[in-house]
Structure formats: C-alpha cells, structure tokens
Design an enzyme around this catalytic site. Structure first.
Site, PDB file in Angstrom:
ATOM      1  N   HIS A  13      47.695  46.506  41.583  1.00 27.33           N
ATOM      2  CA  HIS A  13      48.576  45.337  41.649  1.00 27.33           C
ATOM      3  C   HIS A  13      48.516  44.533  40.355  1.00 27.33           C
ATOM      4  O   HIS A  13      47.560  44.626  39.601  1.00 27.33           O
ATOM      5  CB  HIS A  13      48.198  44.440  42.837  1.00 27.33           C
ATOM      6  CG  HIS A  13      49.291  43.494  43.205  1.00 27.33           C
ATOM      7  ND1 HIS A  13      49.067  42.154  43.458  1.00 27.33           N
ATOM      8  CD2 HIS A  13      50.626  43.696  43.335  1.00 27.33           C
ATOM      9  CE1 HIS A  13      50.227  41.583  43.763  1.00 27.33           C
ATOM     10  NE2 HIS A  13      51.194  42.491  43.688  1.00 27.33           N
TER      11      HIS A  13
ATOM     12  N   HIS B 189      41.025  40.069  37.402  1.00 25.20           N
ATOM     13  CA  HIS B 189      41.986  40.575  36.420  1.00 25.20           C
ATOM     14  C   HIS B 189      41.525  40.389  34.976  1.00 25.20           C
ATOM     15  O   HIS B 189      42.265  40.657  34.048  1.00 25.20           O
ATOM     16  CB  HIS B 189      43.348  39.915  36.626  1.00 25.20           C
ATOM     17  CG  HIS B 189      44.014  40.324  37.914  1.00 25.20           C
ATOM     18  ND1 HIS B 189      43.552  41.353  38.694  1.00 25.20           N
ATOM     19  CD2 HIS B 189      45.108  39.832  38.557  1.00 25.20           C
ATOM     20  CE1 HIS B 189      44.336  41.482  39.763  1.00 25.20           C
ATOM     21  NE2 HIS B 189      45.278  40.560  39.703  1.00 25.20           N
TER      22      HIS B 189
HETATM   23 MG    MG Z   1      47.403  40.696  43.152  1.00 19.71          MG
END
Ligand code: MG
Ligand code: SAH
Length: 207
Positions: free
Chosen positions: A166, A141
């Site tokens: 996500h 991320h």
């Molecule tokens: Mg995730």
C-alpha cells in the site's frame, strides 16, 4: 455479517484506506486460489484493511494475522500530519490503537478469522515460520522500516502467493517513496510479477 455488509462496515472504520483500494484488496484476496491459508498484514492501525481482507479470509476459511505494535507510525505522532488525539492513552500519553482495533474486529464479528499480533514487525518476523499465502505490507513508511519489512516478510510468501503493497506513489508529490522503492525491488528481483493496481495499492504474485 454478509459480504456487502462487511464491506460497508469497513468503509466506516477509521483509517487511511480509500474504499476503491479496500475493495481491490478484498477482491484480490478473494480471487486468490487455495483455501485455509495463512495471511498476514503488517500495519493494522484501527482494523480497516483487516476488515476488507478479513471478509475475504472468512469466506475462504483462511486466517489473517493483523500485526502492529499499535503505537502508530512517525506521521501519526503528536505534531505530525496524521495525529489523532482521540487515540492517545492517558495512562502513558502514547498512541494506542489496540482497543479500537479490537472493537472493530469484534463489531465485524471476525474474531475467529482476524487475529491480532501485537509487537514490533521485525521481532514477530524473526519468530514467524509459517509460509504466507497472502502478505499485505502497510506498516511504517520510513526508508529503514519499509525495507526491513520487505526483507523480513517477502521471503515468507509461497510460490503463487500474493504480496500487496500500500501507499505506492511513483510521483514523489503524492507521498513518500519507500513503499514505491520496495515495489520496484520486488519486480526487479524477478521473484514477483505485478497482477493489478488500484490507486496506491499494488498486487504482486510470487512466481
Ligand atoms: Mg496505507
Ligand atoms: N493497514 C491499515 C493502516 C496501517 S497504518 C489500514 O489500512 O487500515 C501503519 C501502521 O503500521 C500503524 O498502525 C503503525 O503503528 C504500524 N507500524 C509502523 N511501524 C511498525 C513496526 N515496526 N512494527 C509494527 N507496527 C508498525
């Protein structure tokens, strides 16, 4: 296992996917038109999202590639928020989620549907020519990593195919921004349109 048994099993797997989002992931994949497709998730961890998606793939005769180098993201390392000492391999002191992932997929009886791809996302992407009917982005991320995944994998999604992302947090108080930024970029490209959202999950369709 039956669908409801698999979904209950998925709920018990170690990971960071709330049940409502896992069910939304499962449902979006199940409702996708076409069968025998190739699906891929970037970010496998211990196999939780792989079971939610794999339960749909099994019903549709699709195959899900579940890709990870299995050494965890930044926030999983020692001293960080999501560190789990039980996942450290004493052999080299590194995180290793592969044995847990394998056990998850075996226990779910999905070994002919969910196939592991072990390696760095970008290296695999460079050597992966197969078009994707479903892509689920849930890898690193950090800014560089999230954008690199988006740049490398999103062009492989077929017209009419799904790209799900996500950990999309519009409010920076809720979490890191890169997944939200790539979601915005996908919409701005006009190559993808949003079809649904659940929690931090966004479901887009390639136009
Ligand atoms: Mg995730
Ligand atoms: N989708 C999983 C959670 C994935 S967590 C679930 O919901 O159950 C994010 C994963 O991305 C971690 O396991 C980490 O090892 C992996 N990852 C991060 N950067 C990566 C990279 N560059 N290549 C491969 N995997 C990566």
């Amino acid at each position: 296992m039956r669908r409801d048994e698999l979904l209950d099993f998925a709920d018990g797997v170690k990971g960071f996917m709330p049940r409502d989002e896992g069910l939304a992931l499962h449902r979006a994949a199940l409702e996708q038109k076409g069968t025998n497709g190739t699906w891929l998730e970037v970010g496998a961890w211990c196999g939780k999202s792989a079971v939610y998606l794999g339960a749909a793939a099994q019903e549709k005769g699709a195959v899900l590639y579940s890709l990870d180098h299995h050494h965890g993201s930044e926030e999983n390392q020692v001293g960080w928020e999501h560190f789990d000492p039980s996942l450290v391999d004493p052999h080299d002191g590194r995180l290793n989620t592969l044995p847990t992932w394998q056990r998850t997929i075996a226990d779910a009886q999905l070994e002919s549907t969910v196939l592991g791809l072990v390696g760095p996302s970008l290296v695999v992407a460079r050597h992966f020519a197969q078009p994707l009917d479903i892509l689920f982005i849930d890898g690193g991320h950090g800014t560089d990593v999230a954008w690199a995944d988006y740049d490398a994998w999103s062009p492989k999604v077929v017209a009419g195919g799904l790209m799900m992302i996500h950990d999309v947090f519009p409010d920076p108080k809720d979490g890191g921004r890169p997944p939200y930024e790539i979601y915005l970029a996908a919409l701005a490209s006009q190559l993808f349109a949003e079809i649904s959202a659940q929690g931090s999950l966004r479901v887009l369709r390639r136009i």
